[in-house]
Design an enzyme around this catalytic site. Structure first.
Site, PDB file in Angstrom:
ATOM      1  N   PHE A   1     -13.079   2.725   6.683  1.00 24.15           N
ATOM      2  CA  PHE A   1     -12.237   1.922   5.807  1.00 24.15           C
ATOM      3  C   PHE A   1     -11.925   2.799   4.595  1.00 24.15           C
ATOM      4  O   PHE A   1     -12.821   3.249   3.896  1.00 24.15           O
ATOM      5  CB  PHE A   1     -12.940   0.633   5.378  1.00 24.15           C
ATOM      6  CG  PHE A   1     -12.049  -0.232   4.552  1.00 24.15           C
ATOM      7  CD1 PHE A   1     -11.015  -0.939   5.149  1.00 24.15           C
ATOM      8  CD2 PHE A   1     -12.199  -0.292   3.174  1.00 24.15           C
ATOM      9  CE1 PHE A   1     -10.152  -1.709   4.374  1.00 24.15           C
ATOM     10  CE2 PHE A   1     -11.347  -1.067   2.403  1.00 24.15           C
ATOM     11  CZ  PHE A   1     -10.322  -1.765   3.007  1.00 24.15           C
TER      12      PHE A   1
ATOM     13  N   LYS B   1      -5.297   5.812  12.281  1.00 23.70           N
ATOM     14  CA  LYS B   1      -6.644   5.746  12.874  1.00 23.70           C
ATOM     15  C   LYS B   1      -6.464   5.517  14.369  1.00 23.70           C
ATOM     16  O   LYS B   1      -6.491   4.363  14.833  1.00 23.70           O
ATOM     17  CB  LYS B   1      -7.400   4.538  12.306  1.00 23.70           C
ATOM     18  CG  LYS B   1      -7.850   4.654  10.871  1.00 23.70           C
ATOM     19  CD  LYS B   1      -8.730   3.446  10.543  1.00 23.70           C
ATOM     20  CE  LYS B   1      -8.743   3.141   9.088  1.00 23.70           C
ATOM     21  NZ  LYS B   1      -9.323   1.822   8.772  1.00 23.70           N
TER      22      LYS B   1
ATOM     23  N   ASP C   1       1.504   3.154   4.739  1.00 22.17           N
ATOM     24  CA  ASP C   1       0.317   3.865   4.236  1.00 22.17           C
ATOM     25  C   ASP C   1      -0.616   4.252   5.390  1.00 22.17           C
ATOM     26  O   ASP C   1      -1.060   5.385   5.490  1.00 22.17           O
ATOM     27  CB  ASP C   1      -0.426   3.025   3.175  1.00 22.17           C
ATOM     28  CG  ASP C   1      -0.676   1.575   3.613  1.00 22.17           C
ATOM     29  OD1 ASP C   1      -0.195   1.169   4.693  1.00 22.17           O
ATOM     30  OD2 ASP C   1      -1.352   0.846   2.859  1.00 22.17           O
TER      31      ASP C   1
ATOM     32  N   GLY D   1       0.776  -1.235   0.000  1.00 19.69           N
ATOM     33  CA  GLY D   1       0.000   0.000   0.000  1.00 19.69           C
ATOM     34  C   GLY D   1       0.807   1.284   0.000  1.00 19.69           C
ATOM     35  O   GLY D   1       0.283   2.352  -0.297  1.00 19.69           O
TER      36      GLY D   1
ATOM     37  N   ASP E   1      -3.336   1.246  11.682  1.00 18.40           N
ATOM     38  CA  ASP E   1      -4.716   1.006  12.114  1.00 18.40           C
ATOM     39  C   ASP E   1      -4.663   0.472  13.556  1.00 18.40           C
ATOM     40  O   ASP E   1      -4.583   1.248  14.505  1.00 18.40           O
ATOM     41  CB  ASP E   1      -5.319   0.009  11.111  1.00 18.40           C
ATOM     42  CG  ASP E   1      -6.783  -0.275  11.328  1.00 18.40           C
ATOM     43  OD1 ASP E   1      -7.465   0.549  11.929  1.00 18.40           O
ATOM     44  OD2 ASP E   1      -7.256  -1.345  10.892  1.00 18.40           O
TER      45      ASP E   1
HETATM   46  P1  IMP Z   1      -2.731  -2.691  11.384  1.00 15.61           P
HETATM   47  O1  IMP Z   1      -1.804  -3.829  11.612  1.00 15.61           O
HETATM   48  O2  IMP Z   1      -4.114  -2.991  11.911  1.00 15.61           O
HETATM   49  O3  IMP Z   1      -2.211  -1.363  11.905  1.00 15.61           O
HETATM   50  O4  IMP Z   1      -2.973  -2.563   9.809  1.00 15.61           O
HETATM   51  C1  IMP Z   1      -2.015  -2.080   8.956  1.00 15.61           C
HETATM   52  C2  IMP Z   1      -2.306  -2.468   7.535  1.00 15.61           C
HETATM   53  O5  IMP Z   1      -3.688  -2.838   7.321  1.00 15.61           O
HETATM   54  C3  IMP Z   1      -2.059  -1.276   6.599  1.00 15.61           C
HETATM   55  O6  IMP Z   1      -0.715  -1.220   6.179  1.00 15.61           O
HETATM   56  C4  IMP Z   1      -3.016  -1.580   5.468  1.00 15.61           C
HETATM   57  O7  IMP Z   1      -2.412  -2.447   4.536  1.00 15.61           O
HETATM   58  C5  IMP Z   1      -4.178  -2.285   6.103  1.00 15.61           C
HETATM   59  N1  IMP Z   1      -5.279  -1.342   6.414  1.00 15.61           N
HETATM   60  C6  IMP Z   1      -5.650  -0.902   7.629  1.00 15.61           C
HETATM   61  N2  IMP Z   1      -6.697  -0.050   7.535  1.00 15.61           N
HETATM   62  C7  IMP Z   1      -6.974   0.046   6.209  1.00 15.61           C
HETATM   63  C8  IMP Z   1      -7.952   0.799   5.465  1.00 15.61           C
HETATM   64  O8  IMP Z   1      -8.787   1.550   5.991  1.00 15.61           O
HETATM   65  N3  IMP Z   1      -7.898   0.638   4.115  1.00 15.61           N
HETATM   66  C9  IMP Z   1      -7.013  -0.175   3.477  1.00 15.61           C
HETATM   67  N4  IMP Z   1      -6.070  -0.878   4.139  1.00 15.61           N
HETATM   68  C10 IMP Z   1      -6.065  -0.771   5.490  1.00 15.61           C
END
Ligand code: IMP
Length: 184
Positions: free
Chosen positions: A155, A134, A103, A47, A106
């Protein structure tokens, strides 16, 4: 197959011009911060690719670039935290300053894994630049040294981020107020 199948109901959250301006500012801050240091900028696939390309062109230092990829188990819109390395960096980084570029942070679980991995490789320092964050979704605390934008619990898609592997090529970031369209 047409683009509108995927952009139906999509609202602009962050416009192309806003992204451009933020990349310039972040690039300047990173340049100042790492002046005189041996900096390796590591992009988190997939991403990050548009953001990475725009950001590094605003860094006025002789940086090295590399990429890392992981796969995580979970649903289409959330990570489970069970993360596996699928593509590693290609150069030694011991005693180097590392900037991980993402990118979106989350839950923070992927970033925690990346931070631990880079520390194990003997980096002198590891800092984070993320285009989006987020904060309301965080499961583990993550310090983003160079933040782009904070977003609510939507999202989001576009500018690298996907919905079912589509829409990474949009020039802006959008979200679906009514939820993303069904995919076959
Ligand atoms: P985390 O491990 O939950 O922080 O997620 C990180 C990864 O999840 C990011 O690098 C994205 O690839 C994906 N991701 C998290 N939220 C979104 C979103 O709203 N749209 C698209 N990809 C997301």
């Amino acid at each position: 197959m047409i683009l509108e199948t995927y952009t139906k109901g999509l609202q602009t959250l962050i416009a192309e011009e806003e992204i451009k301006t933020r990349c310039e500012i972040l690039g300047k801050e990173i340049t100042e911060h790492y002046k005189g240091k041996d900096l390796v900028v590591i992009g988190f696939l997939k991403g990050v690719f548009p953001f990475f390309a725009d950001l590094v062109r605003h860094i006025g230092l002789p940086i090295r670039c590399d990429f890392i990829g992981v796969s995580s188990y979970g649903s289409r819109t959330a990570t489970s935290g069970v993360v596996r390395l699928t593509s590693d960096i290609t150069q030694p980084v011991n005693n180097c300053e590392i900037l991980i570029v993402e990118d979106i942070v989350d839950t923070g679980l992927t970033m925690k894994y990346l931070l631990d991995t880079m520390k194990m490789k003997g980096a002198a320092s590891v800092e984070i630049c993320s285009l989006l964050s987020k904060p309301s979704r965080r499961k583990v605390p993550v310090t983003i040294h160079f933040p782009g934008f904070e977003v609510d619990d939507h999202f989001v898609v576009g500018y690298g981020m996907d919905w079912g592997e589509r829409l990474r090529n949009l020039r802006y970031i959008g979200y679906y107020p009514e939820g993303p369209p069904e995919l076959e």
